[in-house]
Motif scaffolding. Structure first.
Motif, PDB file in Angstrom:
ATOM      1  N   PHE A 130       0.843  -0.969   0.018  1.00 34.15           N
ATOM      2  CA  PHE A 130      -0.365  -0.114   0.190  1.00 34.15           C
ATOM      3  C   PHE A 130       0.942   1.094  -0.077  1.00 34.15           C
ATOM      4  N   MET A 131       1.964   1.032   0.404  1.00 36.15           N
ATOM      5  CA  MET A 131       2.847   2.325   0.591  1.00 36.15           C
ATOM      6  C   MET A 131       3.589   2.726  -0.843  1.00 36.15           C
ATOM      7  N   ASN A 132       3.959   1.917  -1.498  1.00 33.13           N
ATOM      8  CA  ASN A 132       4.239   1.868  -2.582  1.00 33.13           C
ATOM      9  C   ASN A 132       3.015   2.561  -3.534  1.00 33.13           C
ATOM     10  N   ASN A 133       2.344   2.050  -3.396  1.00 35.77           N
ATOM     11  CA  ASN A 133       0.962   2.293  -4.198  1.00 35.77           C
ATOM     12  C   ASN A 133       0.472   3.898  -3.659  1.00 35.77           C
ATOM     13  N   GLN A 134       0.758   4.609  -2.333  1.00 33.78           N
ATOM     14  CA  GLN A 134       0.382   5.212  -2.580  1.00 33.78           C
ATOM     15  C   GLN A 134       1.519   6.788  -3.378  1.00 33.78           C
ATOM     16  N   ALA A 135       2.836   5.976  -3.003  1.00 31.13           N
ATOM     17  CA  ALA A 135       4.053   6.428  -4.272  1.00 31.13           C
ATOM     18  C   ALA A 135       3.766   6.424  -5.620  1.00 31.13           C
ATOM     19  N   ILE A 136       2.637   5.984  -6.159  1.00 27.06           N
ATOM     20  CA  ILE A 136       2.410   5.858  -7.556  1.00 27.06           C
ATOM     21  C   ILE A 136       1.464   6.311  -7.667  1.00 27.06           C
ATOM     22  N   TYR A 137       0.517   6.629  -6.871  1.00 27.60           N
ATOM     23  CA  TYR A 137      -0.942   7.489  -7.142  1.00 27.60           C
ATOM     24  C   TYR A 137      -0.951   8.978  -7.139  1.00 27.60           C
ATOM     25  N   ALA A 138       0.336   9.660  -5.898  1.00 28.60           N
ATOM     26  CA  ALA A 138       1.084  10.716  -6.149  1.00 28.60           C
ATOM     27  C   ALA A 138       1.844  10.822  -6.857  1.00 28.60           C
ATOM     28  N   LYS A 139       2.197  10.434  -7.650  1.00 23.93           N
ATOM     29  CA  LYS A 139       3.625  10.384  -8.575  1.00 23.93           C
ATOM     30  C   LYS A 139       2.154  10.497 -10.167  1.00 23.93           C
ATOM     31  N   THR A 140       1.944  10.052 -10.259  1.00 27.30           N
ATOM     32  CA  THR A 140       1.015   9.905 -11.314  1.00 27.30           C
ATOM     33  C   THR A 140      -0.105  11.095 -11.733  1.00 27.30           C
ATOM     34  N   ALA A 141      -0.391  11.409 -10.223  1.00 29.90           N
ATOM     35  CA  ALA A 141      -1.680  12.341  -9.803  1.00 29.90           C
ATOM     36  C   ALA A 141      -0.797  14.135 -10.516  1.00 29.90           C
ATOM     37  N   VAL A 142       0.205  13.817 -10.130  1.00 26.86           N
ATOM     38  CA  VAL A 142       0.889  15.220  -9.873  1.00 26.86           C
ATOM     39  C   VAL A 142       1.446  15.517 -11.484  1.00 26.86           C
ATOM     40  N   GLN A 143       1.827  14.151 -12.203  1.00 30.54           N
ATOM     41  CA  GLN A 143       3.151  14.529 -14.012  1.00 30.54           C
ATOM     42  C   GLN A 143       0.935  14.212 -14.551  1.00 30.54           C
ATOM     43  N   ASN A 144       0.269  13.935 -14.455  1.00 31.51           N
ATOM     44  CA  ASN A 144      -1.014  13.942 -15.284  1.00 31.51           C
ATOM     45  C   ASN A 144      -1.538  15.336 -15.124  1.00 31.51           C
ATOM     46  N   SER A 145      -1.438  15.854 -14.233  1.00 36.44           N
ATOM     47  CA  SER A 145      -2.112  16.922 -13.275  1.00 36.44           C
ATOM     48  C   SER A 145      -1.008  18.090 -14.546  1.00 36.44           C
ATOM     49  N   ILE A 146       0.384  18.021 -14.911  1.00 35.38           N
ATOM     50  CA  ILE A 146       0.793  19.294 -15.549  1.00 35.38           C
ATOM     51  C   ILE A 146       1.358  19.005 -16.729  1.00 35.38           C
ATOM     52  N   PHE A 147       1.004  17.773 -17.165  1.00 35.44           N
ATOM     53  CA  PHE A 147       0.608  17.446 -18.323  1.00 35.44           C
ATOM     54  C   PHE A 147      -0.514  18.477 -19.120  1.00 35.44           C
ATOM     55  N   GLY A 148      -1.404  17.379 -18.704  1.00 34.67           N
ATOM     56  CA  GLY A 148      -2.538  18.372 -18.931  1.00 34.67           C
ATOM     57  C   GLY A 148      -2.810  19.538 -19.095  1.00 34.67           C
ATOM     58  N   VAL A 149      -2.092  20.424 -17.944  1.00 30.92           N
ATOM     59  CA  VAL A 149      -2.037  21.770 -18.413  1.00 30.92           C
ATOM     60  C   VAL A 149      -1.253  22.407 -18.887  1.00 30.92           C
ATOM     61  N   VAL A 150      -0.551  21.705 -19.820  1.00 31.74           N
ATOM     62  CA  VAL A 150       0.633  22.131 -20.517  1.00 31.74           C
ATOM     63  C   VAL A 150       0.153  21.871 -21.878  1.00 31.74           C
ATOM     64  N   ILE A 151      -0.819  20.417 -22.223  1.00 24.88           N
ATOM     65  CA  ILE A 151      -1.676  20.459 -23.428  1.00 24.88           C
ATOM     66  C   ILE A 151      -2.319  20.919 -23.614  1.00 24.88           C
ATOM     67  N   ALA A 152      -2.739  21.694 -22.508  1.00 21.06           N
ATOM     68  CA  ALA A 152      -4.148  22.332 -22.889  1.00 21.06           C
ATOM     69  C   ALA A 152      -3.673  23.751 -23.056  1.00 21.06           C
ATOM     70  N   PHE A 153      -2.746  23.827 -22.382  1.00 21.32           N
ATOM     71  CA  PHE A 153      -1.961  25.028 -23.352  1.00 21.32           C
ATOM     72  C   PHE A 153      -1.251  25.386 -24.743  1.00 21.32           C
ATOM     73  N   PHE A 154      -1.073  23.980 -24.947  1.00 26.86           N
ATOM     74  CA  PHE A 154      -0.490  24.008 -26.621  1.00 26.86           C
ATOM     75  C   PHE A 154      -1.613  24.006 -27.421  1.00 26.86           C
ATOM     76  N   VAL A 155      -2.632  23.655 -27.190  1.00 23.09           N
ATOM     77  CA  VAL A 155      -3.949  23.280 -27.559  1.00 23.09           C
ATOM     78  C   VAL A 155      -4.601  24.851 -28.178  1.00 23.09           C
ATOM     79  N   LEU A 156      -4.785  25.528 -26.651  1.00 20.86           N
ATOM     80  CA  LEU A 156      -5.860  26.981 -26.660  1.00 20.86           C
ATOM     81  C   LEU A 156      -4.589  28.055 -27.741  1.00 20.86           C
ATOM     82  N   LEU A 157      -2.787  27.713 -27.838  1.00 23.69           N
ATOM     83  CA  LEU A 157      -2.547  28.953 -28.109  1.00 23.69           C
ATOM     84  C   LEU A 157      -2.504  27.904 -29.629  1.00 23.69           C
ATOM     85  N   ILE A 158      -2.135  27.244 -30.583  1.00 19.02           N
ATOM     86  CA  ILE A 158      -2.793  26.844 -31.451  1.00 19.02           C
ATOM     87  C   ILE A 158      -3.500  27.595 -32.651  1.00 19.02           C
TER      88      ILE A 158
END
Length: 292
Positions: free
Chosen positions: A94-122
């Motif tokens: 469960f400890m390892n799953n917690q680390a995966i959850y936190a990492k994927t949540a941060v990464q997906n949030s960042i990538f989502g905002v970045v993708i949104a920026f480029f879509v809006l820019l284009i």
């Protein structure tokens, strides 16, 4: 060895249980050689029915790993195999799953905002509109996560998925206003008035119907996933509408930057430079989340 295993176990009051039967899972005796032997240890910090933060469990895991390494140095002199540490209560899993959850949540949030920026820019070919819209999406994301923490939600599978898709849900109202603002004519104030005149009522009605549609999930559903999804959807729509109307438009009005559409050549250079900057920032954040 066989004589020792046939001895009666002192933990059996009836005296009918042998050591081999008592420790059948801990001693791997095949009749000729000892294949393995297990040693059990407990910690006073972790309990079988408790749920603990990843940092607390990680500290105990590191201590058990250090004990296993020290035992490995001793038993390796007589045994052929290494010391293997496992967790019967699955706290370390469960400890390892917690680390995966936190990492994927941060990464997906960042990538989502970045993708949104480029879509809006284009789409708009206006840098400050794409920048303000992406900043607004990040504010929506931060607000939703903050309320989830205030509600006492723990980061699990459901929460990690919801945070990962939050950027896609929150972009709807903002991208409509950004597109209408870019297509309007006149100075920033005239564009804002035209944008609200064209989309203000429609966006409010869309937000209101979406909020009402989330209430049956919250009130009537019994499954935790649907209840949390209803709450998450209600929070996302509410914050997305509020930030789109009272943050994104305010940023455009306060900046008072004239809309000057960039040519495709200039836009390509600008997009490339911005992509390099974002890629470097995302790489640094990814390295940070990986080391945590």
């Amino acid at each position: 060895m066989e004589g020792f295993l046939n001895e009666k176990s002192c933990f059996d009051e009836t005296g009918g249980q042998s050591i081999a039967a008592r420790y059948a899972s801990e001693l791997g005796w095949d009749g000729a050689t000892m294949k393995y032997a297990a040693i059990s240890a407990r910690t006073e910090v972790l309990t079988p029915f408790g749920v603990y933060p990843e940092s607390v469990t990680r500290k105990e895991y590191d201590q058990f790993a250090a004990i296993a390494d020290s035992l490995g140095e001793v038993v390796s002199q007589s045994c052929q195999g290494p010391v293997i540490m496992t967790d019967l209560d699955r706290k370390f899993v469960f400890m390892n799953n917690q680390a995966i959850y936190a990492k994927t949540a941060v990464q997906n949030s960042i990538f989502g905002v970045v993708i949104a920026f480029f879509v809006l820019l284009i789409k708009t070919r206006v840098f400050h509109i794409a920048l303000f819209a992406s900043t607004t999406i990040a504010c929506v994301l931060t607000s939703c996560v903050g309320v989830m923490v205030m509600l006492g939600w723990e980061l699990g599978t459901i929460e990690s998925i919801l945070v990962g898709i939050l950027s896609g849900f929150s972009i709807d109202y903002i991208v409509h206003l950004a597109h209408e603002y870019e297509c309007s004519e006149g100075d920033p104030n005239e564009r804002i008035a035209e944008t609200f005149g064209a989309l203000g009522t429609s966006l409010f009605n869309g937000a209101l119907t979406s909020m009402v549609a989330s209430l049956p999930l919250i009130i009537f559903c019994q499954l935790q996933f649907f209840v949390k999804f209803g709450v998450f959807f209600l929070l996302t729509i509410t914050f997305a509408w509020l930030f789109a109307n009272f943050a994104f438009i305010v940023l455009l009005a306060h900046a008072n930057i004239p809309v000057m559409r960039s040519g495709w050549k200039k836009l390509g250079v600008l997009t490339f430079c911005t992509f390099v900057g974002f890629a470097y920032g995302v790489g640094q954040i990814y390295a940070w989340t990986r080391d945590q």
